[in-house]
Scaffold this motif. Structure first.
Motif, PDB file in Angstrom:
ATOM      1  N   VAL A 193     -15.618   9.004 -21.213  1.00  0.00           N
ATOM      2  CA  VAL A 193     -16.021   9.786 -20.041  1.00  0.00           C
ATOM      3  C   VAL A 193     -17.083  10.819 -20.412  1.00  0.00           C
ATOM      4  N   THR A 194     -16.895  11.494 -21.534  1.00  0.00           N
ATOM      5  CA  THR A 194     -17.869  12.501 -21.956  1.00  0.00           C
ATOM      6  C   THR A 194     -19.212  11.870 -22.290  1.00  0.00           C
ATOM      7  N   LEU A 195     -19.206  10.740 -22.968  1.00  0.00           N
ATOM      8  CA  LEU A 195     -20.473  10.059 -23.266  1.00  0.00           C
ATOM      9  C   LEU A 195     -21.155   9.571 -21.989  1.00  0.00           C
ATOM     10  N   ALA A 196     -20.373   9.069 -21.034  1.00  0.00           N
ATOM     11  CA  ALA A 196     -20.963   8.633 -19.767  1.00  0.00           C
ATOM     12  C   ALA A 196     -21.582   9.816 -19.029  1.00  0.00           C
ATOM     13  N   VAL A 197     -20.905  10.950 -19.038  1.00  0.00           N
ATOM     14  CA  VAL A 197     -21.446  12.143 -18.370  1.00  0.00           C
ATOM     15  C   VAL A 197     -22.708  12.613 -19.071  1.00  0.00           C
ATOM     16  N   ILE A 198     -22.726  12.560 -20.390  1.00  0.00           N
ATOM     17  CA  ILE A 198     -23.935  12.966 -21.131  1.00  0.00           C
ATOM     18  C   ILE A 198     -25.107  12.052 -20.773  1.00  0.00           C
ATOM     19  N   LEU A 199     -24.867  10.748 -20.709  1.00  0.00           N
ATOM     20  CA  LEU A 199     -25.951   9.823 -20.367  1.00  0.00           C
ATOM     21  C   LEU A 199     -26.417  10.010 -18.922  1.00  0.00           C
ATOM     22  N   ILE A 200     -25.477  10.202 -18.006  1.00  0.00           N
ATOM     23  CA  ILE A 200     -25.869  10.461 -16.611  1.00  0.00           C
ATOM     24  C   ILE A 200     -26.645  11.756 -16.511  1.00  0.00           C
ATOM     25  N   ASP A 201     -26.196  12.773 -17.251  1.00  0.00           N
ATOM     26  CA  ASP A 201     -26.896  14.057 -17.238  1.00  0.00           C
ATOM     27  C   ASP A 201     -28.301  13.923 -17.805  1.00  0.00           C
ATOM     28  N   TRP A 202     -28.434  13.128 -18.833  1.00  0.00           N
ATOM     29  CA  TRP A 202     -29.716  13.001 -19.496  1.00  0.00           C
ATOM     30  C   TRP A 202     -30.728  12.216 -18.642  1.00  0.00           C
ATOM     31  N   PHE A 203     -30.261  11.165 -17.975  1.00  0.00           N
ATOM     32  CA  PHE A 203     -31.195  10.294 -17.273  1.00  0.00           C
ATOM     33  C   PHE A 203     -31.255  10.490 -15.754  1.00  0.00           C
ATOM     34  N   VAL A 204     -30.172  10.925 -15.117  1.00  0.00           N
ATOM     35  CA  VAL A 204     -30.125  10.908 -13.656  1.00  0.00           C
ATOM     36  C   VAL A 204     -30.015  12.299 -13.057  1.00  0.00           C
ATOM     37  N   PHE A 205     -28.940  12.995 -13.349  1.00  0.00           N
ATOM     38  CA  PHE A 205     -28.599  14.241 -12.656  1.00  0.00           C
ATOM     39  C   PHE A 205     -28.431  15.335 -13.699  1.00  0.00           C
ATOM     40  N   ASN A 206     -29.253  16.384 -13.615  1.00  0.00           N
ATOM     41  CA  ASN A 206     -29.346  17.341 -14.697  1.00  0.00           C
ATOM     42  C   ASN A 206     -28.129  18.241 -14.921  1.00  0.00           C
ATOM     43  N   PRO A 207     -27.573  18.997 -13.975  1.00  0.00           N
ATOM     44  CA  PRO A 207     -26.537  19.971 -14.361  1.00  0.00           C
ATOM     45  C   PRO A 207     -25.123  19.398 -14.446  1.00  0.00           C
ATOM     46  N   LEU A 208     -24.953  18.097 -14.510  1.00  0.00           N
ATOM     47  CA  LEU A 208     -23.617  17.502 -14.499  1.00  0.00           C
ATOM     48  C   LEU A 208     -22.804  17.888 -15.732  1.00  0.00           C
ATOM     49  N   ILE A 209     -23.417  17.935 -16.883  1.00  0.00           N
ATOM     50  CA  ILE A 209     -22.683  18.253 -18.113  1.00  0.00           C
ATOM     51  C   ILE A 209     -22.132  19.675 -18.073  1.00  0.00           C
ATOM     52  N   ASN A 210     -22.826  20.593 -17.409  1.00  0.00           N
ATOM     53  CA  ASN A 210     -22.329  21.963 -17.290  1.00  0.00           C
ATOM     54  C   ASN A 210     -21.011  22.005 -16.529  1.00  0.00           C
ATOM     55  N   PHE A 211     -20.921  21.242 -15.448  1.00  0.00           N
ATOM     56  CA  PHE A 211     -19.696  21.226 -14.654  1.00  0.00           C
ATOM     57  C   PHE A 211     -18.558  20.552 -15.406  1.00  0.00           C
ATOM     58  N   VAL A 212     -18.851  19.517 -16.168  1.00  0.00           N
ATOM     59  CA  VAL A 212     -17.807  18.827 -16.926  1.00  0.00           C
ATOM     60  C   VAL A 212     -17.277  19.731 -18.037  1.00  0.00           C
ATOM     61  N   VAL A 213     -18.155  20.423 -18.732  1.00  0.00           N
ATOM     62  CA  VAL A 213     -17.718  21.352 -19.778  1.00  0.00           C
ATOM     63  C   VAL A 213     -16.910  22.495 -19.169  1.00  0.00           C
ATOM     64  N   LEU A 214     -17.319  22.985 -18.014  1.00  0.00           N
ATOM     65  CA  LEU A 214     -16.541  24.019 -17.317  1.00  0.00           C
ATOM     66  C   LEU A 214     -15.167  23.481 -16.938  1.00  0.00           C
ATOM     67  N   TYR A 215     -15.108  22.235 -16.459  1.00  0.00           N
ATOM     68  CA  TYR A 215     -13.819  21.630 -16.122  1.00  0.00           C
ATOM     69  C   TYR A 215     -12.925  21.511 -17.352  1.00  0.00           C
TER      70      TYR A 215
END
Length: 101
Positions: free
Chosen positions: A11-33
């Motif tokens: 899940v974390t790797l998928a979020v990192i890849l989505i954050d890197w290529f598609v949607f920018n602040p997603l990793i911030n919300f996941v780390v906060l979660y």
């Protein structure tokens, strides 16, 4: 337990890849979660170990032996209040810093 760890890695790797290529602040919300989840579990653990159960070898009894002015349950309540304070402060600062971008 291994499957749970692998699931978090995937899940974390998928979020990192989505954050890197598609949607920018997603990793911030996941780390906060993740941080809120760990903090909430720690407050529950403090409640379970120090407030509801008074075991002779717990941290609350050790603090009670050093400073005998508070009962062990009072020490557990103090630990829980400090944990909640830092949890709230961490969430507030994370949201303020994320909102500044």
């Amino acid at each position: 337990m291994v499957a749970l760890c692998i699931g978090f890695i995937v899940v974390t790797l998928a979020v990192i890849l989505i954050d890197w290529f598609v949607f920018n602040p997603l990793i911030n919300f996941v780390v906060l979660y993740y941080g809120v989840f760990i903090g909430t579990f720690s407050v529950y653990d403090i409640y379970d170990d120090l407030i509801t159960r008074t075991v002779e070898g717990s941290d609350a009894h050790a603090c009670h032996k050093l400073i005998p002015c508070c009962l062990p349950r009072c020490v557990g309540v103090q630990f829980a209040l400090v944990a909640l304070l830092f949890q709230g402060l961490g969430i507030y600062l994370a949201l303020v810093w994320m909102g500044a971008k």
